[in-house]
Scaffold this motif. Structure first.
Motif, PDB file in Angstrom:
ATOM      1  N   ILE A 113       1.038  -1.139   0.024  1.00 50.73           N
ATOM      2  CA  ILE A 113       0.050  -0.099   0.106  1.00 50.73           C
ATOM      3  C   ILE A 113       0.854   1.325  -0.109  1.00 50.73           C
ATOM      4  CG2 ILE A 113      -1.616   1.203   1.353  1.00 50.73           C
ATOM      5  CD1 ILE A 113      -2.968  -1.358   2.140  1.00 50.73           C
ATOM      6  N   ALA A 114       2.012   1.116   0.862  1.00 54.48           N
ATOM      7  CA  ALA A 114       2.910   2.173   0.751  1.00 54.48           C
ATOM      8  C   ALA A 114       3.507   2.523  -0.615  1.00 54.48           C
ATOM      9  CB  ALA A 114       3.759   2.344   1.859  1.00 54.48           C
ATOM     10  N   LYS A 115       3.914   1.382  -1.285  1.00 54.09           N
ATOM     11  CA  LYS A 115       4.433   1.407  -2.368  1.00 54.09           C
ATOM     12  C   LYS A 115       3.766   2.104  -3.433  1.00 54.09           C
ATOM     13  CE  LYS A 115       4.139  -1.744  -5.381  1.00 54.09           C
ATOM     14  NZ  LYS A 115       3.937  -3.115  -5.986  1.00 54.09           N
ATOM     15  N   LEU A 116       2.389   1.740  -3.344  1.00 57.77           N
ATOM     16  CA  LEU A 116       1.450   2.129  -4.500  1.00 57.77           C
ATOM     17  C   LEU A 116       1.084   3.578  -4.339  1.00 57.77           C
ATOM     18  CD1 LEU A 116      -0.891  -0.897  -4.157  1.00 57.77           C
ATOM     19  CD2 LEU A 116       0.634  -0.087  -6.271  1.00 57.77           C
ATOM     20  N   GLN A 117       1.022   4.256  -3.218  1.00 54.21           N
ATOM     21  CA  GLN A 117       0.848   5.666  -2.682  1.00 54.21           C
ATOM     22  C   GLN A 117       2.199   6.552  -3.235  1.00 54.21           C
ATOM     23  OE1 GLN A 117      -2.028   7.098   0.029  1.00 54.21           O
ATOM     24  NE2 GLN A 117      -2.398   6.487  -1.942  1.00 54.21           N
ATOM     25  N   ALA A 118       3.504   5.754  -3.072  1.00 56.75           N
ATOM     26  CA  ALA A 118       4.221   6.316  -3.663  1.00 56.75           C
ATOM     27  C   ALA A 118       4.366   6.586  -5.151  1.00 56.75           C
ATOM     28  CB  ALA A 118       5.818   5.624  -3.080  1.00 56.75           C
ATOM     29  N   GLN A 119       3.888   5.583  -5.851  1.00 53.35           N
ATOM     30  CA  GLN A 119       3.747   5.399  -7.252  1.00 53.35           C
ATOM     31  C   GLN A 119       2.613   6.637  -7.541  1.00 53.35           C
ATOM     32  OE1 GLN A 119       3.869   0.624  -7.838  1.00 53.35           O
ATOM     33  NE2 GLN A 119       3.014   1.762  -9.430  1.00 53.35           N
ATOM     34  N   MET A 120       1.814   6.660  -6.795  1.00 52.42           N
ATOM     35  CA  MET A 120       0.882   7.611  -7.053  1.00 52.42           C
ATOM     36  C   MET A 120       1.533   9.306  -7.180  1.00 52.42           C
ATOM     37  SD  MET A 120      -2.413   6.150  -5.352  1.00 52.42           S
ATOM     38  CE  MET A 120      -3.619   7.469  -5.360  1.00 52.42           C
ATOM     39  N   LEU A 121       2.290   9.553  -5.969  1.00 58.30           N
ATOM     40  CA  LEU A 121       3.007  10.625  -5.924  1.00 58.30           C
ATOM     41  C   LEU A 121       3.758  10.913  -7.165  1.00 58.30           C
ATOM     42  CD1 LEU A 121       3.760  13.219  -4.076  1.00 58.30           C
ATOM     43  CD2 LEU A 121       5.467  11.552  -3.039  1.00 58.30           C
ATOM     44  N   LEU A 122       4.492   9.710  -7.507  1.00 56.95           N
ATOM     45  CA  LEU A 122       5.507   9.959  -8.479  1.00 56.95           C
ATOM     46  C   LEU A 122       4.885  10.031  -9.874  1.00 56.95           C
ATOM     47  CD1 LEU A 122       8.244   7.978  -6.833  1.00 56.95           C
ATOM     48  CD2 LEU A 122       8.622  10.418  -7.203  1.00 56.95           C
ATOM     49  N   GLY A 123       3.767   9.607 -10.131  1.00 59.74           N
ATOM     50  CA  GLY A 123       3.202   9.428 -11.366  1.00 59.74           C
ATOM     51  C   GLY A 123       3.582   8.150 -12.104  1.00 59.74           C
ATOM     52  N   VAL A 124       3.859   7.214 -11.454  1.00 61.78           N
ATOM     53  CA  VAL A 124       4.387   5.829 -11.910  1.00 61.78           C
ATOM     54  C   VAL A 124       3.196   5.003 -12.260  1.00 61.78           C
ATOM     55  CG1 VAL A 124       5.974   3.926 -11.766  1.00 61.78           C
ATOM     56  CG2 VAL A 124       6.725   6.190 -11.022  1.00 61.78           C
ATOM     57  N   MET A 125       2.820   4.923 -13.346  1.00 57.97           N
ATOM     58  CA  MET A 125       1.675   3.868 -13.555  1.00 57.97           C
ATOM     59  C   MET A 125       0.506   4.367 -12.630  1.00 57.97           C
ATOM     60  SD  MET A 125       3.751   0.517 -14.772  1.00 57.97           S
ATOM     61  CE  MET A 125       2.194   0.062 -15.715  1.00 57.97           C
ATOM     62  N   ALA A 126       0.258   5.350 -12.713  1.00 63.47           N
ATOM     63  CA  ALA A 126      -0.869   5.900 -11.458  1.00 63.47           C
ATOM     64  C   ALA A 126      -2.169   5.582 -11.458  1.00 63.47           C
ATOM     65  CB  ALA A 126      -0.850   7.295 -11.464  1.00 63.47           C
ATOM     66  N   SER A 127      -2.697   5.350 -12.663  1.00 64.47           N
ATOM     67  CA  SER A 127      -4.052   4.809 -12.726  1.00 64.47           C
ATOM     68  C   SER A 127      -4.247   3.050 -12.172  1.00 64.47           C
ATOM     69  CB  SER A 127      -4.490   4.780 -14.179  1.00 64.47           C
ATOM     70  OG  SER A 127      -5.900   4.572 -14.251  1.00 64.47           O
TER      71      SER A 127
ATOM     72  N   ALA B 282      12.911   2.981 -15.223  1.00 57.68           N
ATOM     73  CA  ALA B 282      13.524   2.111 -14.215  1.00 57.68           C
ATOM     74  C   ALA B 282      12.371   2.017 -13.506  1.00 57.68           C
ATOM     75  CB  ALA B 282      14.830   2.992 -13.752  1.00 57.68           C
ATOM     76  N   MET B 283      11.681   3.075 -13.130  1.00 58.45           N
ATOM     77  CA  MET B 283      10.474   3.303 -12.087  1.00 58.45           C
ATOM     78  C   MET B 283       9.193   2.348 -12.531  1.00 58.45           C
ATOM     79  SD  MET B 283      10.402   7.032  -9.966  1.00 58.45           S
ATOM     80  CE  MET B 283      10.401   7.739 -11.558  1.00 58.45           C
ATOM     81  N   THR B 284       8.991   2.327 -13.858  1.00 62.09           N
ATOM     82  CA  THR B 284       7.908   1.473 -14.555  1.00 62.09           C
ATOM     83  C   THR B 284       8.526  -0.187 -14.321  1.00 62.09           C
ATOM     84  OG1 THR B 284       7.284   3.156 -15.855  1.00 62.09           O
ATOM     85  CG2 THR B 284       6.853   1.031 -16.511  1.00 62.09           C
ATOM     86  N   THR B 285       9.659  -0.215 -14.363  1.00 62.83           N
ATOM     87  CA  THR B 285      10.338  -1.483 -14.370  1.00 62.83           C
ATOM     88  C   THR B 285       9.884  -2.229 -13.036  1.00 62.83           C
ATOM     89  OG1 THR B 285      11.603  -1.219 -16.145  1.00 62.83           O
ATOM     90  CG2 THR B 285      12.298  -3.163 -14.467  1.00 62.83           C
ATOM     91  N   ILE B 286      10.278  -1.140 -12.038  1.00 58.47           N
ATOM     92  CA  ILE B 286      10.366  -1.448 -10.528  1.00 58.47           C
ATOM     93  C   ILE B 286       8.866  -1.826 -10.179  1.00 58.47           C
ATOM     94  CG2 ILE B 286      10.619  -0.699  -8.203  1.00 58.47           C
ATOM     95  CD1 ILE B 286      12.972  -1.649  -9.091  1.00 58.47           C
ATOM     96  N   ALA B 287       8.089  -1.095 -10.738  1.00 62.46           N
ATOM     97  CA  ALA B 287       6.687  -1.177 -10.459  1.00 62.46           C
ATOM     98  C   ALA B 287       6.105  -2.615 -10.927  1.00 62.46           C
ATOM     99  CB  ALA B 287       5.660  -0.231 -11.153  1.00 62.46           C
ATOM    100  N   THR B 288       6.358  -3.012 -12.165  1.00 54.91           N
ATOM    101  CA  THR B 288       5.796  -4.210 -12.514  1.00 54.91           C
ATOM    102  C   THR B 288       6.465  -5.430 -12.060  1.00 54.91           C
ATOM    103  OG1 THR B 288       7.428  -3.852 -14.751  1.00 54.91           O
ATOM    104  CG2 THR B 288       5.236  -3.260 -14.746  1.00 54.91           C
TER     105      THR B 288
ATOM    106  N   PHE C 217      11.005   3.954  -4.520  1.00 52.68           N
ATOM    107  CA  PHE C 217      10.336   5.208  -5.043  1.00 52.68           C
ATOM    108  C   PHE C 217      10.485   5.981  -3.791  1.00 52.68           C
ATOM    109  CE2 PHE C 217       7.472   1.857  -6.912  1.00 52.68           C
ATOM    110  CZ  PHE C 217       8.059   2.180  -8.433  1.00 52.68           C
ATOM    111  N   LEU C 218      10.378   6.010  -2.536  1.00 53.52           N
ATOM    112  CA  LEU C 218      10.651   6.791  -1.593  1.00 53.52           C
ATOM    113  C   LEU C 218      11.940   7.794  -1.677  1.00 53.52           C
ATOM    114  CD1 LEU C 218       9.961   5.192   1.945  1.00 53.52           C
ATOM    115  CD2 LEU C 218       8.458   6.995   0.501  1.00 53.52           C
ATOM    116  N   ALA C 219      13.146   6.954  -2.195  1.00 51.56           N
ATOM    117  CA  ALA C 219      14.499   7.656  -2.625  1.00 51.56           C
ATOM    118  C   ALA C 219      14.040   8.377  -3.832  1.00 51.56           C
ATOM    119  CB  ALA C 219      15.507   6.505  -2.637  1.00 51.56           C
ATOM    120  N   ALA C 220      13.452   7.924  -4.777  1.00 56.20           N
ATOM    121  CA  ALA C 220      13.168   8.832  -5.869  1.00 56.20           C
ATOM    122  C   ALA C 220      12.316  10.034  -5.679  1.00 56.20           C
ATOM    123  CB  ALA C 220      12.454   7.914  -7.004  1.00 56.20           C
ATOM    124  N   ALA C 221      11.849  10.013  -4.649  1.00 57.28           N
ATOM    125  CA  ALA C 221      10.826  11.268  -4.116  1.00 57.28           C
ATOM    126  C   ALA C 221      11.656  11.968  -3.152  1.00 57.28           C
ATOM    127  CB  ALA C 221       9.459  10.710  -3.469  1.00 57.28           C
TER     128      ALA C 221
END
Length: 266
Positions: free
Chosen positions: A47-61, A233-239, A168-172
């Motif tokens: 859940i924290a990972k997905l919220q970080a993705q939303m912040l960063l705009g990484v496959m947010a939908s 890279a962030m898209t790769t991490i997400a998937t 993702f936290l590091a990226a932010a």
């Protein structure tokens, strides 16, 4: 390309979720209880990972879709664990865990900011600690050394999500010193657990096959973790983190099936 990547993530999320569905049994075995308690560890970090993705705009939908599913899984997990007839310290730990679930859900937001993500991450880590306390207690109370395998395999699910979350936290630009330290130690822990699982006497052809899949996915995921956090890279991490979660969840389910007779019913 964006549509293709979204389809890959949605498919991976669906596969990761499917084996986690609730049982209709009136009671659940000790093996299942350990698995379900351990699952909250992964869900907290997911859940924290997905919220970080939303912040960063990484496959947010697709991240929003998966977030809703993860929250539903927490609710189902609480309902299923309530069937374990936990008593004494286990019951007290479960009560604490359910409170942490409610607190984490209350911090989830559709409009993520750096400040809200820091708050949510703190609560996610609290839930992780509470879930780990219950999982460890159930493992120790089972009086079966083989119960450790379910706990260990279950922890791999959590590590896959915490590694991605911290990336993702590091990226932010959030919590950098802790993130760097934890990223390194979690990678070491994942590798060591893979070695332990690979040499475990509790093994079937299906388990051995899933361990091999986990090892191959880990090589790909760890390589992605070493890359700078650009969009690709962030898209790769997400998937990749979702795929690694799926494989390790399948492994836990296989161990749960193999060990349920040894562990008996609660």
């Amino acid at each position: 390309m964006a549509i293709q990547r979204r389809s890959v993530l949605v498919a991976a999320c669906a596969a990761a979720i499917t084996p986690w569905s609730i049982s209709s049994n009136a009671q659940i075995s000790t093996a299942i209880a350990i698995n379900r308690a351990a699952r909250f560890r992964a869900l907290s970090q997911r859940i924290a990972k997905l919220q970080a993705q939303m912040l960063l705009g990484v496959m947010a939908s697709p991240a929003r879709e998966t977030l809703a599913s993860a929250q539903r899984l927490m609710q189902l997990g609480s309902e299923e664990l309530s069937k374990a007839n936990l008593t004494g310290q286990a019951a007290a730990l479960f009560t604490t865990l359910t409170r942490s679930v409610a607190s984490l859900n209350a911090t989830v937001t559709s409009n993520v900011t750096k400040e809200s993500l820091v708050t949510l991450n703190t609560q996610a880590n609290k839930l992780l600690d509470d879930a780990n306390a219950l999982t460890t207690h159930l493992e120790e109370s089972s009086k079966q050394a083989s119960a450790r395998i379910i706990n260990l395999a279950g922890r791999q699910r959590m590590l896959s999500q915490r590694l991605a979350k911290n990336y993702f936290l590091a990226a932010a630009g959030l919590e950098a010193p802790l993130v760097r330290t934890q990223l390194g130690s979690d990678q070491n822990d994942f590798r060591q657990a893979l070695n332990t699982l690979n040499t475990s006497p509790v093994s079937t052809p299906s388990i051995r096959n899933e361990i091999q899949l986990s090892q191959s996915q880990w090589v790909f995921f760890e390589s992605a973790l070493a890359r700078k956090p650009d969009a690709e890279a962030m898209t790769t991490i997400a998937t990749a983190s979702e795929r690694l979660l799926e494989v390790n969840n399948n492994l836990v389910v296989l161990y749960e099936t193999a060990l349920k007779d040894l562990l008996g019913s609660t």
